[in-house]
Design a protein around this motif. Structure first.
Motif, PDB file in Angstrom:
ATOM      1  N   ASN A   1      -3.385  14.653 -19.329  1.00 42.82           N
ATOM      2  CA  ASN A   1      -4.316  13.287 -19.985  1.00 42.82           C
ATOM      3  C   ASN A   1      -4.576  12.332 -19.711  1.00 42.82           C
ATOM      4  N   GLY A   2      -4.142  12.391 -18.184  1.00 36.29           N
ATOM      5  CA  GLY A   2      -4.305  11.041 -17.329  1.00 36.29           C
ATOM      6  C   GLY A   2      -5.275  10.828 -16.419  1.00 36.29           C
ATOM      7  N   HIS A   3      -5.467  10.166 -15.808  1.00 38.64           N
ATOM      8  CA  HIS A   3      -6.820   9.913 -14.789  1.00 38.64           C
ATOM      9  C   HIS A   3      -6.827  10.134 -13.490  1.00 38.64           C
ATOM     10  N   LEU A   4      -7.321  10.778 -13.208  1.00 36.71           N
ATOM     11  CA  LEU A   4      -7.877  10.848 -11.336  1.00 36.71           C
ATOM     12  C   LEU A   4      -8.600   9.732 -10.580  1.00 36.71           C
TER      13      LEU A   4
ATOM     14  N   GLY B   1       1.060  -1.135  -0.181  1.00 34.31           N
ATOM     15  CA  GLY B   1       0.498   0.016   0.337  1.00 34.31           C
ATOM     16  C   GLY B   1       1.148   1.114   0.137  1.00 34.31           C
ATOM     17  N   ALA B   2       0.313   2.286   0.066  1.00 29.35           N
ATOM     18  CA  ALA B   2       0.644   3.711   0.235  1.00 29.35           C
ATOM     19  C   ALA B   2      -0.370   4.990   0.012  1.00 29.35           C
ATOM     20  N   MET B   3       0.270   6.067   0.126  1.00 30.06           N
ATOM     21  CA  MET B   3      -1.318   7.271   0.381  1.00 30.06           C
ATOM     22  C   MET B   3      -1.508   7.473  -1.040  1.00 30.06           C
ATOM     23  N   TYR B   4      -0.834   7.144  -2.084  1.00 29.39           N
ATOM     24  CA  TYR B   4      -1.358   8.064  -3.133  1.00 29.39           C
ATOM     25  C   TYR B   4      -0.260   6.692  -4.450  1.00 29.39           C
ATOM     26  N   LEU B   5      -0.945   6.577  -5.732  1.00 28.98           N
ATOM     27  CA  LEU B   5      -0.145   5.301  -6.266  1.00 28.98           C
ATOM     28  C   LEU B   5      -0.177   6.031  -7.401  1.00 28.98           C
ATOM     29  N   SER B   6       1.063   6.808  -8.771  1.00 30.28           N
ATOM     30  CA  SER B   6       0.846   7.139  -9.801  1.00 30.28           C
ATOM     31  C   SER B   6       1.385   5.855 -10.873  1.00 30.28           C
ATOM     32  N   TYR B   7       0.864   4.959 -11.461  1.00 30.32           N
ATOM     33  CA  TYR B   7       0.912   4.256 -12.603  1.00 30.32           C
ATOM     34  C   TYR B   7      -0.024   4.125 -13.661  1.00 30.32           C
ATOM     35  N   ASN B   8       0.994   3.935 -14.989  1.00 34.25           N
ATOM     36  CA  ASN B   8       0.797   3.957 -15.912  1.00 34.25           C
ATOM     37  C   ASN B   8      -0.441   5.958 -16.937  1.00 34.25           C
ATOM     38  N   GLY B   9       0.749   6.566 -16.152  1.00 34.63           N
ATOM     39  CA  GLY B   9       0.020   8.267 -16.380  1.00 34.63           C
ATOM     40  C   GLY B   9      -1.325   8.629 -15.226  1.00 34.63           C
ATOM     41  N   ASN B  10      -1.487   7.603 -15.002  1.00 39.68           N
ATOM     42  CA  ASN B  10      -3.014   8.010 -13.732  1.00 39.68           C
ATOM     43  C   ASN B  10      -2.587   7.879 -12.783  1.00 39.68           C
TER      44      ASN B  10
ATOM     45  N   LYS C   1     -16.534  11.411 -13.947  1.00 40.94           N
ATOM     46  CA  LYS C   1     -17.094  12.543 -13.092  1.00 40.94           C
ATOM     47  C   LYS C   1     -15.577  13.880 -14.118  1.00 40.94           C
ATOM     48  N   ALA C   2     -16.260  14.966 -14.046  1.00 42.51           N
ATOM     49  CA  ALA C   2     -14.757  16.079 -14.244  1.00 42.51           C
ATOM     50  C   ALA C   2     -14.722  15.351 -16.236  1.00 42.51           C
ATOM     51  N   ASP C   3     -15.588  15.402 -17.040  1.00 41.88           N
ATOM     52  CA  ASP C   3     -15.408  14.970 -18.209  1.00 41.88           C
ATOM     53  C   ASP C   3     -14.568  14.291 -18.803  1.00 41.88           C
ATOM     54  N   GLY C   4     -14.519  12.483 -17.505  1.00 43.42           N
ATOM     55  CA  GLY C   4     -13.632  11.734 -18.308  1.00 43.42           C
ATOM     56  C   GLY C   4     -12.628  11.442 -17.534  1.00 43.42           C
ATOM     57  N   LYS C   5     -12.726  12.882 -16.568  1.00 47.71           N
ATOM     58  CA  LYS C   5     -10.996  13.212 -15.790  1.00 47.71           C
ATOM     59  C   LYS C   5     -10.405  12.142 -14.793  1.00 47.71           C
ATOM     60  N   LEU C   6     -12.413  11.560 -13.788  1.00 47.83           N
ATOM     61  CA  LEU C   6     -11.973  11.229 -12.790  1.00 47.83           C
ATOM     62  C   LEU C   6     -13.055  10.244 -12.966  1.00 47.83           C
ATOM     63  N   ILE C   7     -12.579   9.530 -12.680  1.00 46.68           N
ATOM     64  CA  ILE C   7     -13.824   8.314 -11.683  1.00 46.68           C
ATOM     65  C   ILE C   7     -13.134   7.492 -11.014  1.00 46.68           C
ATOM     66  N   VAL C   8     -14.507   7.313 -10.293  1.00 45.08           N
ATOM     67  CA  VAL C   8     -14.553   7.582  -8.886  1.00 45.08           C
ATOM     68  C   VAL C   8     -15.273   5.265  -9.131  1.00 45.08           C
ATOM     69  N   ILE C   9     -14.185   4.692  -7.958  1.00 42.93           N
ATOM     70  CA  ILE C   9     -14.676   3.191  -8.478  1.00 42.93           C
ATOM     71  C   ILE C   9     -15.271   2.852  -7.468  1.00 42.93           C
TER      72      ILE C   9
END
Length: 286
Positions: free
Chosen positions: A169-172, A44-53, A189-197
């Motif tokens: 061009n990445g996503h959150l 785990g981590a507080m966040y993960l930057s992966y493949n530009g997302n 959300k945000a025109d496709g830039k944010l994905i709530v999973i």
């Protein structure tokens, strides 16, 4: 009677303290808990930057104007990516030295649970006590950080991505906040830039969300989000052949397919190839 009452109170208090000590001791010496925490620490981590997302759990604390909200400690302020890096470092210190119970890192572990600037909590207060013991529902309100309103804006998501060194061009990818699909809420959300999973994978949330969770699919063609309908019963599955119904939604489709070299794994492989080439060139020197 007076002495009897006093003796009774001391007896109850001693039983309570014994139970508390036993519970505390069981918690501190639990092998299963240690394995779980070890897994979280390793993976785990507080966040993960992966493949530009960018993947985060709760939020990135913001002010109402969209500026990063800072957290000051020891006369130093942390905000944005620096704040999450700071929290990540302190969590690992706490887990590495659990015996230092009065250490700052241990205090910050508790802060991350209910702190206003915690990216894992993201509220001004927790009202669990009020919801249990106070009938007045006005005391039950938990005011969320402005992030949860501002994340609808593409420019805010772009600003966050850039703060973490990622392309616009990445996503959150965001968790923590169950999406109420039954009320028409959209996880994209945000025109496709944010994905709530967070779609209510846990059964307890399924009445609130109306679904049984999401699965995020990512490949060289783009990103898809799959919503799953709740599973009924094993009996219905066997006798009627019912199955979990899933609905796919296209989040983003790339103009040019990504290749392995464009991914995090690909960059690691290229680095290893470069190291091997250096060794090969200087093989005879050794």
């Amino acid at each position: 009677n007076y002495k009897s009452n006093i003796s009774g109170c001391f007896f109850i208090l001693s039983r309570w303290l014994t139970s508390f000590y036993n519970l505390r001791n069981n918690f501190k010496t639990s092998d299963k808990l240690k394995r779980h925490v070890g897994f979280l620490q390793e993976k785990g981590a507080m966040y993960l930057s992966y493949n530009g997302n960018l993947l985060i759990h709760g939020c990135l604390p913001l002010h109402e104007n969209g500026d990063f909200k800072s957290f000051t400690i020891d006369k130093k302020a942390y905000a944005g990516r620096d704040l999450l890096d700071f929290f990540d470092s302190e969590v690992r210190k706490c887990l590495a030295h659990p015996e230092e119970s009065e250490d700052l890192a241990t205090d910050l572990m508790w802060y991350l649970w209910v702190g206003e600037c915690s990216s894992l909590f993201g509220k001004t207060a927790m009202t669990t006590f009020e919801r249990y013991y106070i009938k007045d529902k006005s005391t039950h309100v938990e005011k969320k950080n402005p992030y949860y309103q501002l994340r609808e804006q593409p420019k805010i998501i772009t600003k966050i991505l850039e703060n973490f060194g990622l392309d616009e061009n990445g996503h959150l990818v965001n968790g923590h906040t169950p999406i109420k699909e039954k009320n028409g809420e959209n996880p994209i959300k945000a025109d496709g830039k944010l994905i709530v999973i967070d779609g209510g994978f846990a059964k307890a949330y399924q009445k609130e969300t109306g679904i049984a969770g999401y699965t995020l699919l990512y490949n060289s063609f783009g990103i898809q989000l799959v919503a799953h309908q709740p599973f009924s019963t094993v009996k219905a599955a066997v006798e009627k052949g019912t199955d979990i119904i899933s609905l796919k939604r296209l989040v983003a489709e790339v103009d040019e397919r990504k290749r392995v070299k464009d991914t995090n794994v690909g960059q690691t492989l290229l680095s290893e190839i470069a190291d091997l080439e250096v060794l090969f060139e200087h093989y005879e020197d050794y």
